[in-house]
Write a protein that holds these residues in place. Structure first.
Motif, PDB file in Angstrom:
ATOM      1  N   MET A 169      56.515  46.084  35.714  1.00 25.36           N
ATOM      2  CA  MET A 169      55.457  45.727  36.636  1.00 25.36           C
ATOM      3  C   MET A 169      55.221  44.214  36.548  1.00 25.36           C
ATOM      4  O   MET A 169      55.179  43.661  35.456  1.00 25.36           O
ATOM      5  N   PRO A 170      55.068  43.558  37.685  1.00 23.42           N
ATOM      6  CA  PRO A 170      54.801  42.113  37.671  1.00 23.42           C
ATOM      7  C   PRO A 170      53.532  41.789  36.874  1.00 23.42           C
ATOM      8  O   PRO A 170      52.562  42.555  36.867  1.00 23.42           O
ATOM      9  N   LEU A 171      53.556  40.635  36.208  1.00 24.82           N
ATOM     10  CA  LEU A 171      52.444  40.206  35.358  1.00 24.82           C
ATOM     11  C   LEU A 171      51.127  40.161  36.122  1.00 24.82           C
ATOM     12  O   LEU A 171      50.078  40.522  35.589  1.00 24.82           O
ATOM     13  N   ILE A 172      51.163  39.739  37.380  1.00 21.46           N
ATOM     14  CA  ILE A 172      49.924  39.648  38.156  1.00 21.46           C
ATOM     15  C   ILE A 172      49.286  41.020  38.347  1.00 21.46           C
ATOM     16  O   ILE A 172      48.059  41.147  38.326  1.00 21.46           O
ATOM     17  N   LEU A 173      50.094  42.054  38.482  1.00 23.75           N
ATOM     18  CA  LEU A 173      49.548  43.408  38.612  1.00 23.75           C
ATOM     19  C   LEU A 173      48.957  43.877  37.282  1.00 23.75           C
ATOM     20  O   LEU A 173      47.934  44.569  37.268  1.00 23.75           O
ATOM     21  N   ASP A 174      49.583  43.488  36.180  1.00 22.33           N
ATOM     22  CA  ASP A 174      49.003  43.786  34.859  1.00 22.33           C
ATOM     23  C   ASP A 174      47.643  43.107  34.734  1.00 22.33           C
ATOM     24  O   ASP A 174      46.688  43.685  34.220  1.00 22.33           O
ATOM     25  N   ASN A 175      47.553  41.864  35.213  1.00 21.52           N
ATOM     26  CA  ASN A 175      46.310  41.104  35.152  1.00 21.52           C
ATOM     27  C   ASN A 175      45.216  41.816  35.957  1.00 21.52           C
ATOM     28  O   ASN A 175      44.088  41.965  35.488  1.00 21.52           O
ATOM     29  N   ILE A 176      45.554  42.254  37.133  1.00 22.05           N
ATOM     30  CA  ILE A 176      44.589  42.953  37.987  1.00 22.05           C
ATOM     31  C   ILE A 176      44.164  44.271  37.353  1.00 22.05           C
ATOM     32  O   ILE A 176      42.989  44.646  37.379  1.00 22.05           O
ATOM     33  N   SER A 177      45.119  44.970  36.729  1.00 16.83           N
ATOM     34  CA  SER A 177      44.818  46.291  36.161  1.00 16.83           C
ATOM     35  C   SER A 177      43.876  46.224  34.963  1.00 16.83           C
ATOM     36  O   SER A 177      43.362  47.259  34.525  1.00 16.83           O
ATOM     37  N   LYS A 178      43.589  45.031  34.463  1.00 14.81           N
ATOM     38  CA  LYS A 178      42.601  44.903  33.383  1.00 14.81           C
ATOM     39  C   LYS A 178      41.199  45.211  33.900  1.00 14.81           C
ATOM     40  O   LYS A 178      40.302  45.502  33.112  1.00 14.81           O
ATOM     41  N   HIS A 179      41.001  45.115  35.219  1.00 20.44           N
ATOM     42  CA  HIS A 179      39.664  45.279  35.784  1.00 20.44           C
ATOM     43  C   HIS A 179      39.552  46.351  36.863  1.00 20.44           C
ATOM     44  O   HIS A 179      38.480  46.923  37.042  1.00 20.44           O
ATOM     45  N   ILE A 180      40.639  46.594  37.591  1.00 17.83           N
ATOM     46  CA  ILE A 180      40.607  47.631  38.634  1.00 17.83           C
ATOM     47  C   ILE A 180      41.943  48.365  38.649  1.00 17.83           C
ATOM     48  O   ILE A 180      42.941  47.864  38.111  1.00 17.83           O
ATOM     49  N   LYS A 199      49.351  48.102  45.553  1.00 20.80           N
ATOM     50  CA  LYS A 199      50.130  47.095  44.809  1.00 20.80           C
ATOM     51  C   LYS A 199      51.168  46.451  45.725  1.00 20.80           C
ATOM     52  O   LYS A 199      51.334  45.227  45.728  1.00 20.80           O
ATOM     53  N   THR A 200      51.858  47.268  46.489  1.00 19.71           N
ATOM     54  CA  THR A 200      52.875  46.764  47.413  1.00 19.71           C
ATOM     55  C   THR A 200      52.248  45.850  48.455  1.00 19.71           C
ATOM     56  O   THR A 200      52.774  44.764  48.739  1.00 19.71           O
ATOM     57  N   LYS A 241      51.331  39.931  50.184  1.00 20.69           N
ATOM     58  CA  LYS A 241      50.456  38.839  50.639  1.00 20.69           C
ATOM     59  C   LYS A 241      50.496  37.641  49.696  1.00 20.69           C
ATOM     60  O   LYS A 241      49.726  36.690  49.849  1.00 20.69           O
ATOM     61  N   THR A 242      51.403  37.678  48.723  1.00 22.07           N
ATOM     62  CA  THR A 242      51.544  36.555  47.778  1.00 22.07           C
ATOM     63  C   THR A 242      52.913  35.911  47.945  1.00 22.07           C
ATOM     64  O   THR A 242      53.811  36.488  48.565  1.00 22.07           O
ATOM     65  N   HIS A 260      39.480  43.085  52.916  1.00 18.86           N
ATOM     66  CA  HIS A 260      39.180  44.083  53.955  1.00 18.86           C
ATOM     67  C   HIS A 260      40.037  45.337  53.791  1.00 18.86           C
ATOM     68  O   HIS A 260      39.549  46.447  53.998  1.00 18.86           O
ATOM     69  N   LYS A 261      41.293  45.148  53.427  1.00 19.35           N
ATOM     70  CA  LYS A 261      42.207  46.290  53.318  1.00 19.35           C
ATOM     71  C   LYS A 261      42.104  47.007  51.974  1.00 19.35           C
ATOM     72  O   LYS A 261      42.371  48.213  51.893  1.00 19.35           O
ATOM     73  N   ILE A 262      41.744  46.250  50.920  1.00 14.42           N
ATOM     74  CA  ILE A 262      41.605  46.826  49.572  1.00 14.42           C
ATOM     75  C   ILE A 262      40.280  46.311  48.999  1.00 14.42           C
ATOM     76  O   ILE A 262      40.260  45.360  48.209  1.00 14.42           O
ATOM     77  N   PRO A 263      39.153  46.915  49.406  1.00 10.16           N
ATOM     78  CA  PRO A 263      37.834  46.396  49.015  1.00 10.16           C
ATOM     79  C   PRO A 263      37.628  46.205  47.506  1.00 10.16           C
ATOM     80  O   PRO A 263      36.906  45.303  47.093  1.00 10.16           O
ATOM     81  N   LYS A 264      38.285  47.011  46.679  1.00 11.89           N
ATOM     82  CA  LYS A 264      38.089  46.867  45.229  1.00 11.89           C
ATOM     83  C   LYS A 264      38.622  45.535  44.707  1.00 11.89           C
ATOM     84  O   LYS A 264      38.253  45.102  43.619  1.00 11.89           O
TER      85      LYS A 264
END
Length: 194
Positions: A1-12, A19-20, A25-26, A115-119
Motif C-alpha cells: 500500500m502506498p505510504l500516503i494511504l498508510d498515513n491517511i489510515s492512521k485517522h480514517i 483509495k483508488t 487525484k494526486t 465532496h466525494k469522500i467527506p471523511k
C-alpha cells in the motif's frame, strides 16, 4: 500500500474504491535536492506529502536571515497553508533538502475529494489541528526556553533529522546563528549535556 494511504489510515478508513479515487487525484513526482517548490510571493497550489527525502519551509527577513518554520521527511505533509487556503501570495519558501519523491495534492482536487469522500475532511482537519498544536508549542518554546533547551527538544523530537540536515538549518530552526549554534553545541558536548 502506498505510504500516503498508510498515513491517511492512521485517522480514517477508506474503502478500496475511495483509495483508488484519492490516488487518482494526486500526482507523484521525483524532485532533486535544492529545488524550490514554492517561493515567497507565489500562490501555493499544492499540499506535499513526502514519500522519501527531506524538505524545509522557511522565510527570509529584511536582513536576509532565514527562519525555518518546519521540516518534512518521509510520511509527513508540508505546505504553505496560508496561501493554499486564502489563495493569496504566501510568505514561505519550500525547498527540497534531500532528493525526494513527493505526492502532490492540489487545492482543487482536495476540495473535490471532500465532496466525494467527506471523511477526508476529518482527516485534513486532524492534520491541521495537529499542526496548530505543534506551532503553538513551538511558539511557546521560542518565548520561554533557552537556545540550548530548544536544541535539546529538537533532538528529542526529530532524532532522524540530526544526521540528515546541515547544522545551519538546525540553527535557523531553533533561532540562532550558525556561529552561535556551533559554539553552543561544542559547549554542550564538553559538559556532556548533549
Amino acid at each position: 500500500m502506498p505510504l500516503i494511504l498508510d498515513n491517511i489510515s492512521k485517522h480514517i478508513t477508506l474503502t478500496e474504491e475511495e483509495k483508488t479515487l484519492f490516488l487518482s487525484k494526486t500526482e507523484t513526482k521525483k524532485v532533486k535536492a535544492k529545488t524550490m517548490l514554492l517561493n515567497a510571493g507565489e500562490i501555493s497550489k499544492y499540499s506535499y506529502f513526502v514519500n522519501e527525502g527531506i524538505l524545509r519551509s522557511f522565510t527570509i527577513n529584511d536582513n536576509i536571515v532565514e527562519h525555518i518554520l518546519s521540516f518534512a521527511c518521509a510520511d509527513w505533509w508540508i505546505g504553505d497553508m496560508y496561501s493554499l487556503i486564502s489563495k493569496k501570495p504566501g510568505h514561505l519558501f519550500i525547498e527540497v533538502i534531500e532528493d525526494a519523491e513527493l505526492v502532490l495534492l492540489s487545492r482543487e482536487n482536495q476540495e473535490e475529494l471532500f465532496h466525494k469522500i467527506p471523511k477526508l475532511e476529518r482527516f485534513f482537519r486532524i492534520l491541521i489541528e495537529n499542526s496548530l498544536v505543534a506551532n503553538q508549542e513551538r511558539l511557546m518554546d521560542n518565548l520561554s526556553l533557552t537556545a540550548e533547551e530548544r536544541f535539546e527538544k529538537f533532538c528529542q523530537k526529530y532524532p532522524s533529522l540530526m544526521a540528515s540536515i546541515p547544522q545551519k538549518y538546525i540553527a535557523a530552526y531553533i533561532g540562532v546563528t550558525p556561529e552561535f549554534f556551533s559554539k553552543m553545541k561544542s559547549k554542550m558536548l564538553r559538559n556532556n549535556s548533549f
